[in-house]
Design an enzyme around this catalytic site. Structure first.
Site, PDB file in Angstrom:
ATOM      1  N   HIS A  65      -4.229  -9.250  -0.952  1.00 16.81           N
ATOM      2  CA  HIS A  65      -4.168  -8.026  -0.375  1.00 16.81           C
ATOM      3  C   HIS A  65      -4.825  -8.117   0.975  1.00 16.81           C
ATOM      4  O   HIS A  65      -4.646  -6.894   1.796  1.00 16.81           O
ATOM      5  CB  HIS A  65      -4.747  -7.281  -1.491  1.00 16.81           C
ATOM      6  N   ASP A 110       0.831  -1.164   0.107  1.00 16.13           N
ATOM      7  CA  ASP A 110       0.010   0.072   0.007  1.00 16.13           C
ATOM      8  C   ASP A 110       0.994   1.159  -0.172  1.00 16.13           C
ATOM      9  O   ASP A 110       0.604   2.101   0.775  1.00 16.13           O
ATOM     10  CB  ASP A 110      -0.981   0.065   1.064  1.00 16.13           C
ATOM     11  N   HIS A 114      -3.540  -3.654   2.802  1.00 18.19           N
ATOM     12  CA  HIS A 114      -5.068  -3.195   2.655  1.00 18.19           C
ATOM     13  C   HIS A 114      -5.379  -2.196   4.005  1.00 18.19           C
ATOM     14  O   HIS A 114      -5.819  -1.171   3.773  1.00 18.19           O
ATOM     15  CB  HIS A 114      -5.844  -4.270   2.351  1.00 18.19           C
ATOM     16  N   VAL A 115      -5.029  -2.708   4.880  1.00 18.79           N
ATOM     17  CA  VAL A 115      -5.141  -2.166   6.375  1.00 18.79           C
ATOM     18  C   VAL A 115      -4.146  -1.292   6.329  1.00 18.79           C
ATOM     19  O   VAL A 115      -2.754  -1.838   6.433  1.00 18.79           O
ATOM     20  CB  VAL A 115      -5.497  -2.851   7.173  1.00 18.79           C
ATOM     21  N   HIS A 116      -4.109   0.060   6.564  1.00 21.05           N
ATOM     22  CA  HIS A 116      -2.911   0.838   6.705  1.00 21.05           C
ATOM     23  C   HIS A 116      -2.363   1.155   8.074  1.00 21.05           C
ATOM     24  O   HIS A 116      -2.289   2.264   8.678  1.00 21.05           O
ATOM     25  CB  HIS A 116      -3.376   2.421   5.940  1.00 21.05           C
ATOM     26  N   TYR A 165      -2.576   4.267  -6.143  1.00 15.98           N
ATOM     27  CA  TYR A 165      -3.608   5.153  -5.808  1.00 15.98           C
ATOM     28  C   TYR A 165      -3.895   6.349  -6.888  1.00 15.98           C
ATOM     29  O   TYR A 165      -4.430   7.480  -6.524  1.00 15.98           O
ATOM     30  CB  TYR A 165      -3.206   5.596  -4.384  1.00 15.98           C
ATOM     31  N   HIS A 177     -11.627  -2.053   7.053  1.00 15.04           N
ATOM     32  CA  HIS A 177     -11.921  -3.138   6.209  1.00 15.04           C
ATOM     33  C   HIS A 177     -12.106  -4.574   6.941  1.00 15.04           C
ATOM     34  O   HIS A 177     -11.689  -5.608   6.611  1.00 15.04           O
ATOM     35  CB  HIS A 177     -10.457  -3.340   5.335  1.00 15.04           C
ATOM     36  N   ASP A 190      -1.828  -2.805  -3.760  1.00 16.04           N
ATOM     37  CA  ASP A 190      -2.207  -1.260  -4.049  1.00 16.04           C
ATOM     38  C   ASP A 190      -0.908  -0.570  -4.252  1.00 16.04           C
ATOM     39  O   ASP A 190       0.109  -0.047  -3.263  1.00 16.04           O
ATOM     40  CB  ASP A 190      -2.609  -0.878  -2.729  1.00 16.04           C
ATOM     41  N   ASN A 218      -6.942  -3.788  -4.221  1.00 14.56           N
ATOM     42  CA  ASN A 218      -8.206  -3.101  -4.652  1.00 14.56           C
ATOM     43  C   ASN A 218      -8.148  -2.035  -5.550  1.00 14.56           C
ATOM     44  O   ASN A 218      -8.853  -1.543  -6.565  1.00 14.56           O
ATOM     45  CB  ASN A 218      -9.271  -2.727  -3.697  1.00 14.56           C
TER      46      ASN A 218
HETATM   47 FE   LIG Z   1      -6.463  -1.973  -0.210  1.00 13.23          FE
END
Ligand SMILES: [Fe+2]
Length: 467
Positions: free
Chosen positions: A317, A166, A354-356, A198, A327, A195, A232
């Site tokens: 992801h 990410d 996914h989870v930042h 962006y 999420h 990711d 995503n």
């Molecule tokens: Fe993501």
């Protein structure tokens, strides 16, 4: 018993229950609290986005593994003035003999954006453990880079992977990448958990931000392979502007060696590298029973020979175990489909993004449940992988700093900070893992674990068990 006595008993009972609740808590929620700051993309005129000088100079150069064993490399680059040459010249260090490989050019449109000329060229039959130089942009402005091939696949071959997810293209992204580059535990290949740019954050998913990301990441990914996982933000699905082909920019720009592992889709595949077997899954493609991805994974897992590649690593992801309020449970459907296999085949570790933020689990599984028995709590399971969320590259969406409370028992360590990690395989039994937060010095590890291989040395390696 009078009322005061009853009150006392109730108070003691309440205290006991409260205490038990505390004891039920999981591992460590780090006391490090990152200052809440604005996360913003670096402006288009930033130095890290600058294109190389010279007519039709190749830019956005990146490499990834090009076969199943590590003897091939896919070289990709973009030219902007004209198509130019598809050729890559390459030669081994200490050799005067220059080799030539020819690739292919592609380009695409996305709404009102037209890409540059995207080149992909696979260099094959490389020698293991050898430094190679390669040159792109033949005919006009050439640029030269280098990479080192991995050692031959084998059970006790040491190898060091980096973990980034990410990433995006903010000031924090730049710190993460610099921190990775300067980490004294030198990562040789990045396992990227999805990711990338962006670009979809911008109006009409402005694909110029795919180009800037390519130029930003070049300083690492032109010199060492990054193993790609789709997230995503790679979906690029925008029917409102007529863009209905999922993953179009990502697939055009970033190639994977999927055919070498009998996959029928570039979004899921496997590679061997040194002593590791790496399986990449797509959380945004179908994975239900009878789907191509399901059937591929069902065939794939029994093929892993732990006598050849002891370390079985999975990249996906969306995390299956995630105790942040972001999420939440998005990975649940894939967990339901694949977790019994991961336990059966003793996967060592699953990396997700996914989870930042950052989180590491205990070895747990949650596979006893069926629709009537009600057994729906994760249990300690020494055949299960450790689940690591490393979606903390520092992208424009900012930090996930809201956690579920209390910390679930399966969660060994969690912290809302940006960073990266390294997975340093020593031999068939031991691998040293460390997570580096951006706010520390280059050598500081904020979370560490000695992984004991699930096939060769499956004893309890939980960090909390020993503390
Ligand atoms: Fe993501």
């Amino acid at each position: 018993m009078g009322a005061p006595g009853l009150k006392l008993v109730l108070a003691v009972l309440a205290a006991t229950v409260l205490n038990a609740a505390v004891l039920c808590n999981g591992g460590i929620t780090s006391s490090f609290v990152r200052k809440v700051e604005m996360t913003e993309d670096m402006p288009l005129d930033s130095d890290v986005f600058k294109g190389p000088p010279g007519y039709n100079a190749p830019q956005q150069v990146h490499i990834t593994q090009g076969d199943h064993e590590g003897k091939a490399v896919i070289v990709s680059w973009v030219t902007v003035d004209e198509p130019g040459s598809n050729t890559v010249m390459y030669w081994a260090e200490n050799s005067d003999h220059k080799n030539k490989a020819n690739g292919k050019m592609t380009k695409y449109k996305f709404y009102n954006y037209t890409s540059g000329y995207i080149h992909h060229c696979t260099i094959k039959k490389l020698k293991y453990n050898t430094k190679y130089y390669y040159e792109v942009g033949i005919g006009h402005t050439t640029r030269t880079f280098w990479f080192t091939t991995p050692p031959a696949v084998g059970p006790d071959v040491p190898y060091t992977f980096g973990l980034i997810g990410d990433l995006g293209q903010t000031y924090d992204s730049n710190i993460t990448l610099t921190h990775y580059e300067q980490n004294p535990i030198k990562g040789k290949t990045v396992l990227y958990v999805g990711d990338l740019s962006y670009a979809d954050h911008y109006p009409n998913q402005d694909n110029v931000r795919w180009d800037t990301w390519g130029r930003f990441a070049e300083r690492s990914v032109a010199y060492q392979p990054w193993i790609w996982t789709a997230g995503n933000h790679e979906l690029s699905f925008a029917p409102e502007i007529g863009e209905t082909k999922p993953f179009k920019p990502f697939i055009q720009r970033y190639r994977t060696p999927y055919k070498a592992s009998n996959s029928t889709d570039p979004l899921w595949y496997s590679i061997k590298r040194a002593s590791a077997y790496i399986i990449v899954l797509s959380a945004y493609s179908a994975y239900g029973k009878y789907t191509p991805q399901y059937m591929w994974l069902e065939e794939e897992l029994p093929k892993v020979n732990r006598s050849e590649t002891p370390w079985l690593i999975v990249l996906t992801h969306s995390p299956w175990y995630n105790s942040y309020n972001y999420h939440f449970m998005e990975g649940e459907t894939m967990r339901v489909m694949f977790e019994p296999w991961f336990v059966q085949y003793k996967v060592d570790v699953v990396f997700a993004g996914h989870v930042h933020a950052y989180e590491r689990s205990e070895r747990v599984s949650n596979i006893a449940y069926n629709i009537v028995n009600g057994n729906c709590s994760p249990v300690t399971d020494q055949s299960a992988p450790v689940y690591i969320t490393i979606g903390d590259g520092g992208n424009v969406e900012g930090l996930a700093n809201n956690m579920t409370e209390p910390q679930p028992k399966y969660s060994a360590f969690r912290e809302a900070s940006f960073g990266h990690a390294t997975f340093d395989i020593k031999n068939r039994t031991h691998a040293y893992y460390g997570w580096h937060r951006n706010h520390d010095g280059n050598a500081v590890e904020a979370d560490t674990m000695w992984f004991l291989n699930r096939y060769w040395h499956p004893v309890d390696d939980s960090t909390s068990a020993k503390s």
